[in-house]
Design a protein around this motif. Structure first.
Motif, mmCIF file in Angstrom:
data_model
loop_
_atom_site.group_PDB
_atom_site.id
_atom_site.type_symbol
_atom_site.label_atom_id
_atom_site.label_comp_id
_atom_site.label_asym_id
_atom_site.label_seq_id
_atom_site.Cartn_x
_atom_site.Cartn_y
_atom_site.Cartn_z
ATOM 1 N N GLU A 1 0.861 -1.193 0.000
ATOM 2 C CA GLU A 1 0.000 0.000 0.000
ATOM 3 C C GLU A 1 0.892 1.236 0.000
ATOM 4 N N ARG B 1 -1.649 12.891 7.207
ATOM 5 C CA ARG B 1 -2.832 12.231 7.751
ATOM 6 C C ARG B 1 -3.869 11.921 6.674
ATOM 7 N N GLN C 1 -3.260 8.673 3.264
ATOM 8 C CA GLN C 1 -2.961 7.255 3.415
ATOM 9 C C GLN C 1 -4.206 6.383 3.349
ATOM 10 N N ALA C 2 -4.063 5.271 2.725
ATOM 11 C CA ALA C 2 -5.089 4.249 2.891
ATOM 12 C C ALA C 2 -5.034 3.787 4.342
ATOM 13 N N GLU C 3 -6.120 3.262 4.839
ATOM 14 C CA GLU C 3 -6.182 2.956 6.267
ATOM 15 C C GLU C 3 -5.061 2.008 6.711
ATOM 16 N N LEU C 4 -4.885 0.956 5.973
ATOM 17 C CA LEU C 4 -3.860 -0.014 6.366
ATOM 18 C C LEU C 4 -2.477 0.590 6.251
ATOM 19 N N ARG D 1 -1.723 3.618 6.417
ATOM 20 C CA ARG D 1 -1.562 4.641 7.454
ATOM 21 C C ARG D 1 -1.212 4.001 8.793
ATOM 22 N N ALA D 2 -1.896 2.911 9.074
ATOM 23 C CA ALA D 2 -1.611 2.241 10.344
ATOM 24 C C ALA D 2 -0.174 1.728 10.365
ATOM 25 N N ARG E 1 2.208 4.678 10.750
ATOM 26 C CA ARG E 1 2.283 5.116 12.147
ATOM 27 C C ARG E 1 3.100 4.145 12.982
ATOM 28 N N ASP F 1 -2.571 -0.162 19.173
ATOM 29 C CA ASP F 1 -3.197 0.997 18.563
ATOM 30 C C ASP F 1 -4.633 0.615 18.235
ATOM 31 N N ASN G 1 -6.874 1.727 16.549
ATOM 32 C CA ASN G 1 -7.425 2.011 15.230
ATOM 33 C C ASN G 1 -7.250 0.883 14.242
ATOM 34 N N PHE G 2 -6.485 -0.084 14.628
ATOM 35 C CA PHE G 2 -6.162 -1.113 13.648
ATOM 36 C C PHE G 2 -6.484 -2.471 14.224
#
Lengths: 276, 209
Positions: A53, B118, B121-124, B126-127, B130, B185, B187-188
């Motif tokens: 990704e 912020r 990023q795609a969610e994955l 981004r996780a 981070r 985290d 969020n993931f």
């Protein structure tokens, strides 16, 4: 997961390439009866795949124009490596003509050093002696996939601050795009995209001469000659000052042809290679 | 135009074609160089240097790999050179004892302040991003060399002066540490078997990683 460290390592390694048959068997047998390691494998696989990704942060907007500005100043091909052929260079008039030509070809507008800030920066602040370790190359995994020998086809037109590009008999200077046809080859020198080496010695510049100019014995020790293993060409390792002095001599002697390649390194070491 | 066509045109000096190649690859190259350097500005300089080397190296590029693969490796090498120089300077200033990669470099700047960071990023991704930033420097670097630059264990070993066994175990530990961070985290979610198992793992990982 107690005692599972070894399996965790194999789970990780299997994402990057095959395990040995024994490891593979042992890991599979363990996985079949360890739910924690099953979960671990699933998670690590997800993580591994996540790297395909987009991973931030995104490039800053000024990166692309910055790259292209430097690209426009540089023809494709090895940086600051060019060859030239000296036939003769007589008198002040020729020198003036060359300076004039250099100005118009742009070299004198960029002081040496500013063209390669990363090299200068890397040496800055180091005490004497440390600079002998070349900043930009080293033994390093500096592997451009293909290192190549310098040949006329690969020589480029780019900036070369310290040396003369081309001079001909009548003293006019080629303010040209195409370098003059070279008659010598830099076979003994290797260029890998960033550094020049002669027989394993990293050097800042290589001068290939058809023969040593008269008076060379006052500049270098003739019996310090070395021989390149592959091409069997004779070469000398010299300082920049010695190289400059030899170039001056070569320029003054009509029967000596010279070709020069300069890299951006600052090892202080240069090479003189004789055509065989 | 395909990447291969762009490469062919660039080889012949077509700057627009090269510009497109830079555009297509700049985000990943920058993600790589910025993380290796641990500094945004340095990262941008290193990315620029990598693209310039690519431009200059194009005549020698045979197309044995894709351009992307090639530029990532070039970028990794630019970063490794940079870190070597920095380490050399650091060693000169601080004496010879700090030769271990785990301590030789400062912690990176905080990416998270950047609003663009912020948003894009795609969610994955981004996780993971981070998580990477929360890793200790030596683990982040080895993982970036493996996952973003695509270097082999052997190449990583050469780059960081480690034997292959150490590379293998450090990469495994870095992945475990990254997983731990992402699990903590909120969020993931890895969709672990159960929350209980999840909690148990956290406790066990603690102190070992």
């Amino acid at each position: 997961m107690e005692g599972c460290e070894q399996y965790a390592e194999w789970i990780s390694a299997r994402l990057d390439g095959p395990l040995s048959p024994e490891e593979e068997r042992a890991l599979n047998a363990h996985l079949a009866q360890c739910p924690d390691c099953q979960a671990l494998e699933k998670d690590l696989k997800t993580l591994h795949e996540a790297f395909s990704e987009p991973i931030g942060p995104p490039a800053p907007p000024e990166l692309l124009p910055g790259v292209m500005e430097r690209v426009r100043q540089t023809a494709p091909g090895p940086r600051r490596v060019r060859r030239y052929q000296v036939r003769t260079l007589a008198g002040l008039a020729a020198c003036l003509a060359i300076c004039f030509g250099l100005y118009h070809s742009g070299w004198l507008r960029v002081p040496p050093g500013t063209a390669a800030p990363q090299s200068a920066d890397s040496v800055e602040g180091l005490p004497d002696g440390v600079t002998t370790a070349p900043p930009d190359s080293g033994p390093a995994p500096e592997e451009m996939p293909e290192s190549k020998q310098i040949s006329p086809a690969s020589a480029s037109n780019s900036d070369l601050p310290a040396y003369i590009d081309s001079a001909s008999v009548d003293g006019t200077v080629a303010d040209d795009v195409e370098p003059p046809e070279a008659t010598l080859s830099l076979r003994a020198a290797q260029f890998d995209g960033a550094s020049l080496t002669v027989s394993g010695h990293e050097v800042d510049a290589v001068c290939t001469l058809s023969q040593l100019p008269q008076g060379a014995e006052e500049i270098l020790q003739i019996d310090a000659a070395l021989q390149a293993a592959e091409t069997e060409q004779v070469y000398y390792l010299v300082s920049r000052e010695q190289l400059d002095a030899l170039m001056d001599l070569a320029q003054a002697q009509e029967d000596v042809e010279a070709e020069l390649a300069v890299s951006e390194s600052e090892t202080g070491l240069c090479a003189v290679v004789l055509q065989n | 135009m395909t990447e291969q066509e762009l490469v062919e045109k660039s080889k012949q000096g077509d700057q627009e074609a090269f510009e497109q190649l830079v555009r297509d690859n700049q985000n990943r190259v920058y993600a790589l160089t910025a993380r290796m350097a641990g500094d945004r500005e340095e990262g941008a300089d290193l990315a620029q240097e990598a693209f310039l080397r690519a431009w200059q190296g194009l005549p020698a590029f045979q197309g044995g790999s894709s351009f992307s693969t090639w530029i990532y490796r070039l970028a990794a090498n630019v970063c490794i050179d940079y870190l070597r120089r920095r380490r050399r300077r650091w060693a000169v200033e601080s004496g010879p004892s700090l030769d271990d990669s785990e301590e030789a470099w400062p912690e990176p700047a905080d990416w998270k302040q950047d609003p663009q960071y912020r948003l894009e990023q795609a969610e994955l991704g981004r996780a993971v991003s981070r998580g990477l930033d929360a890793l200790p420097e030596y683990q982040r670097r080895i993982l970036v060399l493996r996952e973003l630059a695509g270097l082999s264990y052997q190449e990583i070993g050469q780059a960081l002066d480690l034997d292959i066994g150490t590379v293998k175990s450090r990469i495994a530990r870095a992945r475990l540490a990254l997983r731990k961070i992402l699990l903590e985290d909120g969020n993931f979610s890895f969709a672990p078997p159960s929350k209980k198992t999840n909690e148990k793992k956290k406790g066990e990982h603690h102190g070992r990683l």
